[in-house]
Design a protein around this motif. Structure first.
Motif, PDB file in Angstrom:
ATOM      1  N   TRP A 102       0.728  -1.314   0.009  1.00  0.00           N
ATOM      2  CA  TRP A 102      -0.131   0.062  -0.043  1.00  0.00           C
ATOM      3  C   TRP A 102       1.115   1.298   0.047  1.00  0.00           C
ATOM      4  N   ARG A 103       1.775   1.156   0.763  1.00  0.00           N
ATOM      5  CA  ARG A 103       2.825   2.333   0.746  1.00  0.00           C
ATOM      6  C   ARG A 103       3.619   2.370  -0.424  1.00  0.00           C
ATOM      7  N   HIS A 104       3.773   1.725  -1.071  1.00  0.00           N
ATOM      8  CA  HIS A 104       4.575   1.725  -2.392  1.00  0.00           C
ATOM      9  C   HIS A 104       3.727   2.349  -3.399  1.00  0.00           C
ATOM     10  N   LEU A 105       2.556   1.712  -3.537  1.00  0.00           N
ATOM     11  CA  LEU A 105       1.391   2.376  -4.512  1.00  0.00           C
ATOM     12  C   LEU A 105       1.086   3.613  -4.149  1.00  0.00           C
ATOM     13  N   ALA A 106       0.950   4.199  -3.094  1.00  0.00           N
ATOM     14  CA  ALA A 106       0.514   5.663  -2.668  1.00  0.00           C
ATOM     15  C   ALA A 106       1.685   6.371  -2.819  1.00  0.00           C
ATOM     16  N   LYS A 107       3.112   6.138  -2.611  1.00  0.00           N
ATOM     17  CA  LYS A 107       4.201   6.655  -3.013  1.00  0.00           C
ATOM     18  C   LYS A 107       4.162   6.890  -4.717  1.00  0.00           C
ATOM     19  N   LEU A 108       3.798   5.981  -5.284  1.00  0.00           N
ATOM     20  CA  LEU A 108       4.039   6.069  -6.723  1.00  0.00           C
ATOM     21  C   LEU A 108       2.657   7.158  -7.187  1.00  0.00           C
ATOM     22  N   LYS A 109       1.794   6.963  -6.739  1.00  0.00           N
ATOM     23  CA  LYS A 109       0.415   7.808  -7.101  1.00  0.00           C
ATOM     24  C   LYS A 109       0.908   9.391  -6.805  1.00  0.00           C
ATOM     25  N   SER A 110       1.498   9.801  -5.656  1.00  0.00           N
ATOM     26  CA  SER A 110       1.794  10.730  -5.222  1.00  0.00           C
ATOM     27  C   SER A 110       2.917  11.736  -5.945  1.00  0.00           C
ATOM     28  N   THR A 111       3.951  10.803  -6.163  1.00  0.00           N
ATOM     29  CA  THR A 111       5.246  11.315  -6.537  1.00  0.00           C
ATOM     30  C   THR A 111       5.105  11.429  -8.119  1.00  0.00           C
ATOM     31  N   TYR A 112       4.735  10.357  -8.889  1.00  0.00           N
ATOM     32  CA  TYR A 112       4.787  10.435 -10.183  1.00  0.00           C
ATOM     33  C   TYR A 112       3.346  10.816 -10.881  1.00  0.00           C
ATOM     34  N   VAL A 113       2.201  10.019 -10.558  1.00  0.00           N
ATOM     35  CA  VAL A 113       0.973  10.164 -11.112  1.00  0.00           C
ATOM     36  C   VAL A 113       0.435  11.520 -10.923  1.00  0.00           C
ATOM     37  N   GLU A 114       0.398  12.000  -9.535  1.00  0.00           N
ATOM     38  CA  GLU A 114      -0.108  13.603  -9.089  1.00  0.00           C
ATOM     39  C   GLU A 114       1.008  14.223  -9.386  1.00  0.00           C
ATOM     40  N   GLY A 115       2.465  13.915  -8.845  1.00  0.00           N
ATOM     41  CA  GLY A 115       3.405  14.847  -8.945  1.00  0.00           C
ATOM     42  C   GLY A 115       3.970  15.434 -10.434  1.00  0.00           C
ATOM     43  N   LEU A 116       3.604  14.441 -11.433  1.00  0.00           N
ATOM     44  CA  LEU A 116       4.346  14.963 -12.622  1.00  0.00           C
ATOM     45  C   LEU A 116       3.462  16.141 -13.240  1.00  0.00           C
ATOM     46  N   GLU A 117       2.133  16.108 -13.134  1.00  0.00           N
ATOM     47  CA  GLU A 117       1.246  16.862 -13.886  1.00  0.00           C
ATOM     48  C   GLU A 117       1.623  18.419 -13.831  1.00  0.00           C
ATOM     49  N   PRO A 118       1.598  18.907 -12.241  1.00  0.00           N
ATOM     50  CA  PRO A 118       1.979  20.043 -12.075  1.00  0.00           C
ATOM     51  C   PRO A 118       3.463  20.611 -12.703  1.00  0.00           C
ATOM     52  N   GLN A 154      15.833   9.490 -12.214  1.00  0.00           N
ATOM     53  CA  GLN A 154      16.561   8.063 -11.782  1.00  0.00           C
ATOM     54  C   GLN A 154      15.748   7.094 -10.967  1.00  0.00           C
ATOM     55  N   ASN A 155      14.871   7.932 -10.105  1.00  0.00           N
ATOM     56  CA  ASN A 155      14.147   6.844  -9.280  1.00  0.00           C
ATOM     57  C   ASN A 155      12.604   6.224  -9.453  1.00  0.00           C
ATOM     58  N   ILE A 156      12.352   6.312 -10.965  1.00  0.00           N
ATOM     59  CA  ILE A 156      10.950   5.799 -11.397  1.00  0.00           C
ATOM     60  C   ILE A 156      11.152   4.305 -11.456  1.00  0.00           C
ATOM     61  N   PRO A 157      10.492   3.482 -10.552  1.00  0.00           N
ATOM     62  CA  PRO A 157      10.910   2.182 -10.381  1.00  0.00           C
ATOM     63  C   PRO A 157      10.515   1.164 -11.730  1.00  0.00           C
ATOM     64  N   VAL A 158      11.471   0.298 -12.058  1.00  0.00           N
ATOM     65  CA  VAL A 158      11.518  -0.262 -13.274  1.00  0.00           C
ATOM     66  C   VAL A 158      11.184  -1.938 -13.039  1.00  0.00           C
ATOM     67  N   ARG A 159      11.150  -2.105 -11.549  1.00  0.00           N
ATOM     68  CA  ARG A 159      11.233  -3.650 -11.349  1.00  0.00           C
ATOM     69  C   ARG A 159       9.721  -4.038 -11.136  1.00  0.00           C
ATOM     70  N   THR A 160       8.840  -3.220 -10.668  1.00  0.00           N
ATOM     71  CA  THR A 160       7.267  -3.597 -10.696  1.00  0.00           C
ATOM     72  C   THR A 160       6.692  -3.137 -11.855  1.00  0.00           C
ATOM     73  N   GLU A 161       5.532  -3.951 -12.055  1.00  0.00           N
ATOM     74  CA  GLU A 161       4.553  -3.748 -13.138  1.00  0.00           C
ATOM     75  C   GLU A 161       4.172  -2.087 -13.238  1.00  0.00           C
ATOM     76  N   VAL A 162       3.843  -1.672 -11.987  1.00  0.00           N
ATOM     77  CA  VAL A 162       2.896  -0.370 -11.856  1.00  0.00           C
ATOM     78  C   VAL A 162       4.152   0.586 -11.991  1.00  0.00           C
ATOM     79  N   GLY A 163       5.318   0.475 -11.762  1.00  0.00           N
ATOM     80  CA  GLY A 163       6.369   1.387 -11.913  1.00  0.00           C
ATOM     81  C   GLY A 163       6.791   1.471 -13.369  1.00  0.00           C
ATOM     82  N   ARG A 164       6.842   0.364 -13.945  1.00  0.00           N
ATOM     83  CA  ARG A 164       7.025   0.339 -15.274  1.00  0.00           C
ATOM     84  C   ARG A 164       6.130   1.120 -16.234  1.00  0.00           C
ATOM     85  N   GLU A 165       4.846   0.971 -15.833  1.00  0.00           N
ATOM     86  CA  GLU A 165       3.750   1.645 -16.275  1.00  0.00           C
ATOM     87  C   GLU A 165       3.812   3.008 -16.531  1.00  0.00           C
TER      88      GLU A 165
END
Length: 917
Positions: free
Chosen positions: A618-634, A665-676
């Protein structure tokens, strides 16, 4: 008016030790003398500048029974690490030097130095005596008054920043005594002061400005608008009150000392000379002989083996308008008169003043130029007479573009800002920040630090112009008469530094790597940042919806296992579920004594119950969501519609690039969601993305540098390197290697060359330590060349104090001979890792420079847009794909040839970064 100076000894000793941490001062006996030297030079500087007749140096002496704070709170400072061994070894010397200077040295058992200083300050104040506290510790701000001032040391060098009650009130908007309440809310992890979770310094200041005190704030906690702060105050009332007691400096310690005891009378110069000879402080010995501290005439010392020299002491100079010829261009007539003066120079130093530290978002405020020491000219944009910015830059362009060498500090920023405003500055460049990065990669590289270190000059702080914190204003709002000298000083100092740093590059054999790689890379990175990369907002939102759904599923399963709904992101509520409802045993505790729910604890608990593992997911997905999904658009630029990351050239000690805003450099590539997430990065319409990736490049570099025959043969024959390693380690034919054996061999390949221990390998393989140790020993027997090379790297580091890449890039390893085992082990890992990682960084940087220039020279429209680890990403029109693919592979392979080992590059092409990679 009599004035008493009180010096916080341990805080100043710590600072002195860490100022030299990347290149410690070591005498011929192998003693680290950094803290003693730094403390002494700072003390002498204070004495010289302030005629200190009354002073004391105060040390901590808590005694066996501890202090009243430990009685109040058993966990106070419970987890603080002891001082580094080298620092501890310097403390007796520091005390001897203080005593030889005839300065009172105070140690009060059972009481912290802060309370001794606080008591003396208040007592002196009550007798009409002015007090100056010298310490970097912000806790002393609570003591400020009309008669009590704090001198805080600058980050580097020997200067001190005075903070008075007036400047404190202007900065913080509260009274000094209210800073106790701010400290109480913030807490202090280093001292285990709990504070209130969810409240940092900014929020604490706002709350105390509004409510006045912790007690009044707690009485109105339910009214606090911020959810995190409000919940923290309601749940941690007692912790807040306890914290206030812990951070309050006591000013009523029963001390028996008279005013005259603080008076400096007569330094013992002979004793000082013996100490300085023992420590081999050559420059201080010279000062002692020449100046005769205390009026004594000293004989020449006997010859001694001196392993280093610091040079003569020089006071810091500051901007003097009578000496510096700094001018401001105010109208078009003055601009036209200036232009002929820019002709015929071999170099110009240039600097921009702007409205933002982000180059792609900054508006140009002005340009400063220097061409000789002590001289500079500032051109506001637009000019005060209304001449537009574009006219100023258009008239300036041919003169600055034709100069053979452009000098500056952090030139990439200036290149980007000027290019966005219509002025392109072609190479070659000399960047003082980049030059110093090569010379001392782990030290700070800011202009003020370099000016103090090399020129003994204190630059004007930018805060003097624009302020800081909530009151900070834009440079556009500062008077031109204030900006002009500040900007000219920057270019003048950069020009002077260029000469000094060029000599250093030559002395260390680093000029070639600077001029062939690092300086040319500035233009490459500026172009990449300006180009940026496209972002598919629709894909981001699609991934966001997917993550939201997965988070809801995880939450439902976590609630089912817990038997109750709770706030998963709350450490307190999670601890309640784990350790009370589920009955799991705590593995560690926080500074406040609560059971910890940090990642390492949850990983351990996940072997006993499924819920902790789900919380980690849950923490991993929440961090991906806040850092990259929500964080990239601004971060999408409103003018370009693209993301423009910043590539940092002077951050990592190995030479590798890093990136920020966003950190790619920190976009995860080892998980499917990270690669997405990579799927959201796209080229411009109709174009393609091309990804070029070095294949197992660090292992290939290891094979080349070590000369190991077996490793080189495996690469030369095109074998699967991990299977080939497994065959040798497990003594089976290559064709019979199992997937499990290959997996273990892969861990060994990427672990052992970087100093991994048997315990560390066991953790990665999830196997017994004995099995991991056996694997290490088999690897060492199978690849004796690698083993020999790793030992040689450590021995070279011991002898030289640094390690090098194939091209000569250096990294200093100060703790390689440390008696502290942990420090020494870390240094040994650096010694074997840096030559490999640093050589890989050099290789891809050279490839970037060569590819960039070939693309421009041969007229391609393709653009290099990203660099991440071993990978380069390009944006290419379809008709150029074949030619550019071939060009990229050619230049990556021949950037830095490896003896006896072929270099391989993988190429991928797609409509987004995921498909290309």
């Amino acid at each position: 008016m009599k004035r008493l100076y009180l010096l916080d000894a341990m805080a100043l000793a710590y600072r002195a030790h860490y100022v030299f941490i990347s290149r410690p001062l070591v005498n011929s006996k192998g003693q680290n003398t950094s803290a003693a030297y730094g403390f002494t030079t700072s003390l002498l500087k204070l004495m010289e500048d302030h005629a200190m007749d009354y002073l004391a140096v105060v040390f901590d002496a808590p005694g066996e029974e501890g202090t009243f704070r430990e009685t109040l709170y058993e966990a106070y400072k419970a987890h603080r690490e002891p001082p580094p061994e080298d620092l501890q070894a310097n403390l007796p010397w520091i005390k001897e030097i203080v005593q030889a200077l005839d300065i009172p040295l105070l140690e009060e058992p059972g009481v912290e130095a802060d309370d001794v200083i606080g008591t003396l300050a208040r007592r002196a104040e009550s007798h009409g005596i002015e007090v100056v506290i010298v310490s970097p510790d912000k806790d002393f701000l609570q003591l400020l008054s009309p008669r009590i001032t704090l001198y805080r040391p600058s980050r580097r060098g020997e200067t001190f920043e005075p903070i008075t009650e007036e400047t404190f009130r202007q900065t913080y908007g509260i009274a000094p005594q209210q800073f106790i309440d701010v400290l109480a809310l913030m807490g202090d992890p280093s001292d285990n002061v709990p504070g209130v979770p969810g409240i940092g310094e900014k929020t604490a200041l706002q709350l105390i400005q509004q409510y006045g005190s912790v007690e009044n704030l707690l009485a109105h906690a339910e009214e606090v608008p911020g959810k995190r702060a409000r919940e923290g105050l309601l749940a941690h009332r007692e912790a807040a009150l306890l914290s206030k007691k812990l951070v309050t400096i006591h000013t009523d310690v029963p001390l028996r000392i008279s005013w005259q005891a603080f008076h400096r009378a007569q330094p013992d110069s002979a004793r000082l000379m013996r100490i300085f000879q023992e420590l081999e402080f050559e420059s201080l010995l010279r000062r002692l002989r020449e100046e005769g501290l205390g009026g004594q005439s000293l004989p020449e010392p006997p010859e001694a083996e001196i392993s280093f020299a610091f040079g003569p002491y020089q006071p810091l100079a500051v901007y003097d308008p009578k000496k510096a010829n700094y001018r401001i261009v105010r109208n078009l007539t003055e601009l036209e008169a200036l232009l002929p003066q820019l002709e015929g120079h071999a170099r110009l130093s240039i600097d921009t003043e702007t409205t933002s530290t982000e180059a792609m978002w900054a508006s140009l405020v002005g340009v400063a130029i220097s061409w000789e020491k002590g001289q500079g000219v500032y051109l506001p944009t637009p000019l005060p007479d209304g001449t537009p910015t574009e006219v100023v830059l258009r008239r300036l362009a041919p003169y600055v573009q034709s100069v053979p060498l452009k000098v500056g500090q952090n030139l990439k920023y200036d290149l980007l800002v000027l290019a966005r405003h219509g002025l392109e500055l072609p190479p070659p460049y000399f960047d003082t920040m980049v030059a110093h990065y090569l010379i001392a990669p782990e030290e700070p590289h800011s202009l003020d630090v370099l000016a103090r270190q090399y020129l003994h000059y204190q630059t004007v702080p930018i805060a003097e112009l624009i302020g800081s914190g909530k009151d900070q204003k834009s440079m556009r709002d500062v008077a031109i008469d204030a900006v002009g000298p500040y900007a000219c000083e920057d270019t003048d100092i950069a020009l002077q530094l260029a000469d000094v740093l060029a000599e250093e590059l030559d002395r260390l054999g680093l000029r070639k790597i600077a001029e062939a790689m690092e300086f040319p890379l500035i233009e490459v990175l500026a172009d990449m940042e300006r180009t940026g990369i496209g972002i598919d907002r629709g894909v981001l939102r699609e991934i966001g919806a997917q993550l939201e759904a997965e988070l809801h599923q995880l939450e439902a399963e976590i609630y089912r296992l817990a038997g109750v709904a709770f706030t998963i992101g709350s450490p307190q509520q999670l601890a309640e579920v784990l350790f009370k409802r589920l009955g799991l045993k705590p593995r560690a505790r926080t500074g406040t004594g609560r059971p910890s729910t940090k990642e390492s604890v949850l990983e351990e608990l996940a072997t006993q119950h499924p819920l902790p593992g789900l919380v980690l997911d849950w923490r991993h997905l929440a961090k991906l969501k806040s850092t990259y999904v929500e964080g990239l658009e601004p971060l999408i630029h409103p003018e370009t519609g693209r993301i423009h990351t910043t590539f940092n050239q002077t951050i990592t000690a190995t030479g590798r690039l890093s990136s920020s805003n966003p950190n790619l450099q920190n976009i995860p590539v080892r998980t499917e969601v990270g690669r997405e997430i990579r799927r959201a990065f796209i080229p411009r319409p109709g174009w393609k993305l091309l990804s070029a990736d070095y294949v197992q490049i660090e292992l290939r570099i290891l094979a080349a540098m070590s000369g190991d025959e077996a490793l080189q043969r495996a690469f030369a024959e095109g074998q699967d390197i991990h299977a080939a390693t497994a065959a040798r380690v497990f003594h089976v034919p290559l064709a019979q290697v199992t997937p499990e054996q290959r997996r273990k061999a892969k861990m060994v390949n990427y672990g052992i060359p970087y100093g991994i221990s048997a315990w560390g390998l066991a953790q990665r393989l999830r196997c017994p330590t004995r099995e991991a140790q056996a694997l290490i020993e088999e690897y060492q027997r199978a690849f004796p060349g690698v083993t020999r090379f790793l030992h040689q790297m450590v021995e070279k580091a011991r002898q030289k104090g640094y390690v090098e890449t194939l091209l000569g890039r250096r990294r200093y390893v100060p703790n390689i001979n440390s008696p502290n085992r942990a420090e020494r082990s870390m240094a040994e890992r650096i010694a074997v890792n840096m030559p490999i990682q640093g050589t890989q960084a050099d290789m891809i940087k050279l490839a970037m420079v060569h590819i960039y220039h070939r693309l421009r020279r041969e007229g391609y429209r393709a653009k290099m847009i990203l660099q991440v680890h071993d990978e380069l990403v390009f944006e290419i029109p379809p008709e150029e794909l074949d030619a550019v693919s071939q060009l990229v592979v050619e230049e990556m392979k021949r950037a830095l040839p490896l003896e006896g080992v072929p270099i391989e590059v993988d190429i991928g092409i797609g409509d987004n970064w995921l498909d290309a990679h």
